[in-house]
Design a protein around this motif. Structure first.
Motif, mmCIF file in Angstrom:
data_model
loop_
_atom_site.group_PDB
_atom_site.id
_atom_site.type_symbol
_atom_site.label_atom_id
_atom_site.label_comp_id
_atom_site.label_asym_id
_atom_site.label_seq_id
_atom_site.Cartn_x
_atom_site.Cartn_y
_atom_site.Cartn_z
ATOM 1 N N LYS A 240 0.906 -1.105 -0.135
ATOM 2 C CA LYS A 240 0.028 -0.039 0.117
ATOM 3 C C LYS A 240 1.122 1.154 -0.198
ATOM 4 O O LYS A 240 0.724 2.496 -1.058
ATOM 5 C CB LYS A 240 -0.784 0.334 0.653
ATOM 6 C CG LYS A 240 -2.171 1.224 1.571
ATOM 7 C CD LYS A 240 -3.276 1.136 2.628
ATOM 8 C CE LYS A 240 -3.625 2.571 2.240
ATOM 9 N NZ LYS A 240 -4.154 2.380 3.593
ATOM 10 N N ASP A 241 1.282 1.332 0.712
ATOM 11 C CA ASP A 241 3.066 1.985 0.494
ATOM 12 C C ASP A 241 3.826 2.245 -0.444
ATOM 13 O O ASP A 241 4.253 3.899 -1.025
ATOM 14 C CB ASP A 241 3.803 2.363 1.772
ATOM 15 C CG ASP A 241 2.917 2.882 3.379
ATOM 16 O OD1 ASP A 241 2.243 3.492 3.134
ATOM 17 O OD2 ASP A 241 3.217 2.458 4.430
ATOM 18 N N LEU A 242 4.601 1.120 -0.943
ATOM 19 C CA LEU A 242 5.071 1.665 -2.217
ATOM 20 C C LEU A 242 3.846 1.767 -3.547
ATOM 21 O O LEU A 242 3.363 0.752 -4.081
ATOM 22 C CB LEU A 242 6.212 0.284 -2.066
ATOM 23 C CG LEU A 242 7.039 -0.138 -0.682
ATOM 24 C CD1 LEU A 242 7.441 -1.324 -1.355
ATOM 25 C CD2 LEU A 242 7.588 1.112 -1.800
ATOM 26 N N GLN A 243 4.111 3.159 -4.009
ATOM 27 C CA GLN A 243 3.365 3.521 -4.647
ATOM 28 C C GLN A 243 3.449 3.217 -6.371
ATOM 29 O O GLN A 243 2.398 2.272 -6.838
ATOM 30 C CB GLN A 243 3.836 4.616 -4.765
ATOM 31 C CG GLN A 243 3.921 5.707 -3.334
ATOM 32 C CD GLN A 243 2.530 6.035 -3.637
ATOM 33 O OE1 GLN A 243 0.745 6.168 -4.491
ATOM 34 N NE2 GLN A 243 1.615 5.205 -1.927
ATOM 35 N N HIS A 244 4.614 1.838 -6.760
ATOM 36 C CA HIS A 244 5.210 0.979 -7.634
ATOM 37 C C HIS A 244 5.617 -0.184 -6.722
ATOM 38 O O HIS A 244 6.120 -0.260 -7.402
ATOM 39 C CB HIS A 244 5.954 2.409 -8.525
ATOM 40 C CG HIS A 244 5.908 3.092 -8.691
ATOM 41 N ND1 HIS A 244 5.356 3.757 -9.714
ATOM 42 C CD2 HIS A 244 6.275 4.772 -8.360
ATOM 43 C CE1 HIS A 244 4.810 5.292 -10.042
ATOM 44 N NE2 HIS A 244 5.697 5.897 -9.183
ATOM 45 N N SER A 245 4.365 -1.338 -6.763
ATOM 46 C CA SER A 245 4.503 -2.366 -6.103
ATOM 47 C C SER A 245 3.236 -3.665 -6.619
ATOM 48 O O SER A 245 2.634 -2.699 -7.496
ATOM 49 C CB SER A 245 4.990 -2.315 -4.643
ATOM 50 O OG SER A 245 3.263 -2.261 -4.235
ATOM 51 N N LYS A 246 4.121 -4.429 -6.770
ATOM 52 C CA LYS A 246 3.159 -5.706 -7.009
ATOM 53 C C LYS A 246 3.235 -6.848 -6.010
ATOM 54 O O LYS A 246 3.886 -6.958 -5.606
ATOM 55 C CB LYS A 246 3.528 -6.158 -8.322
ATOM 56 C CG LYS A 246 2.484 -7.611 -8.056
ATOM 57 C CD LYS A 246 2.495 -7.696 -10.216
ATOM 58 C CE LYS A 246 1.924 -9.318 -9.691
ATOM 59 N NZ LYS A 246 1.953 -9.949 -11.639
ATOM 60 N N LEU A 247 2.351 -7.218 -5.326
ATOM 61 C CA LEU A 247 1.975 -7.712 -4.782
ATOM 62 C C LEU A 247 2.315 -9.783 -4.529
ATOM 63 O O LEU A 247 1.045 -9.792 -5.361
ATOM 64 C CB LEU A 247 1.551 -7.860 -2.601
ATOM 65 C CG LEU A 247 1.389 -8.571 -2.002
ATOM 66 C CD1 LEU A 247 3.193 -9.258 -1.405
ATOM 67 C CD2 LEU A 247 0.146 -8.266 -0.842
ATOM 68 N N VAL A 248 2.645 -10.525 -4.269
ATOM 69 C CA VAL A 248 2.278 -12.142 -5.083
ATOM 70 C C VAL A 248 3.301 -12.942 -4.251
ATOM 71 O O VAL A 248 3.403 -12.785 -2.741
ATOM 72 C CB VAL A 248 3.551 -12.154 -6.080
ATOM 73 C CG1 VAL A 248 3.257 -13.949 -6.383
ATOM 74 C CG2 VAL A 248 3.591 -11.869 -7.359
#
Length: 275
Positions: A240-248
């Motif tokens: 949520k905090d890292l604006q350019h992130s993806k979670l797997v």
């Protein structure tokens, strides 16, 4: 062509930094690996063989862990460790790279992205630590006692290697003699406990949300569904905090994802880096 492997130590920022360099002359991309707390490059033993076929790979033991120096004069803050790693990479003339950090290595990675956003093209955070506060004042004061390092050693011995390994993997059948010996080896050097004592007082808190939101480097977050060390809720908050992130999220997996799911981790890393 099989990548050329080199294991060397360099004096950086007043401490010895050990690294393993797998140079792939067929690739123009370099991946830097940073292990977690109480660990070493050994934790990437199943991931490196996959990565080095497509990239040059540098796996670093950051001080005071693994085969790196354990100087009591070194400042073991995230910021200083991050700058030391940057210094090592600059000494190797590596100015652009992708970085992968596991657990505490993920927090050091975030510090590198914050202080030098120009260096890393992309970052992969494997069960990265996040939102931890600095050591409490009474503990910091206690760390100045002459024999506090003995307490640190006894505390680690009491928890036990087997128990600690069972806490970081979901599939306990993976724990064998090779694994136990690999994670035990760095702690046969008594100086590690004195360095850990220094780290207790030097370690600042993790980067807060307002700083994380300023990081623009694309980040891939890979998490074990059953991580007991850094729970999935931390990964969701980082996402949520890292604006350019993806979670797997990897099912039936604990904290030590490079050990438990190397093939899946490699698959997602390669997809992320080439996408």
């Amino acid at each position: 062509m099989v990548p050329t492997a080199a294991a060397e130590t360099k004096r950086i920022n007043g401490n010895d930094v050990y690294y393993e360099y797998y140079l792939n002359t067929q690739s123009c991309e370099t991946i830097v690996l940073l292990h977690g707390f109480l660990s070493s490059s050994f934790s990437f033993r199943r991931l490196v063989p996959l990565l080095k076929n497509d990239y040059s790979v540098i796996s670093i033991d950051f001080p005071p862990f693994g085969k790196s120096g354990k100087s009591r004069n070194f400042h073991y803050s995230y910021q200083n460790i991050a700058r030391t790693i940057i210094g090592l990479l600059e000494s190797l003339n590596i100015n652009n790279f992708n970085i992968i950090g596991h657990s505490m290595g993920g927090q050091i990675t975030l510090n590198m992205l914050h202080y030098r956003p120009d260096l890393a093209d992309k970052a992969v955070l494997l069960c990265s630590s996040g939102y931890l506060s600095p050591s409490k004042i009474p503990l910091v004061f206690s760390s100045y006692l002459p024999f506090f390092h003995v307490f640190v050693k006894r505390r680690l011995e009491k928890s036990g290697l087997r128990t600690n390994l069972e806490n970081v993997v979901h599939n306990r059948s993976l724990i064998d003699e090779e694994m136990e010996n690999g994670y035990l080896q760095p702690f046969l050097d008594e100086n590690i406990f004195k360095a850990l004592t220094r780290m207790i007082r030097d370690r600042e808190g993790d980067l807060p949300s307002n700083v994380l939101r300023e990081i623009e480097t694309p980040c891939l977050l890979i998490w074990g569904e059953h991580d007991k060390v850094v729970p999935l809720r931390v990964g969701r908050k980082l996402h949520k905090d890292l604006q350019h992130s993806k979670l797997v999220v990897l099912k039936d997996t604990g904290h030590l994802v490079p050990e438990e799911r190397p093939a899946e981790v490699y698959h997602y890393i390669k997809k992320f880096l080439t996408g």
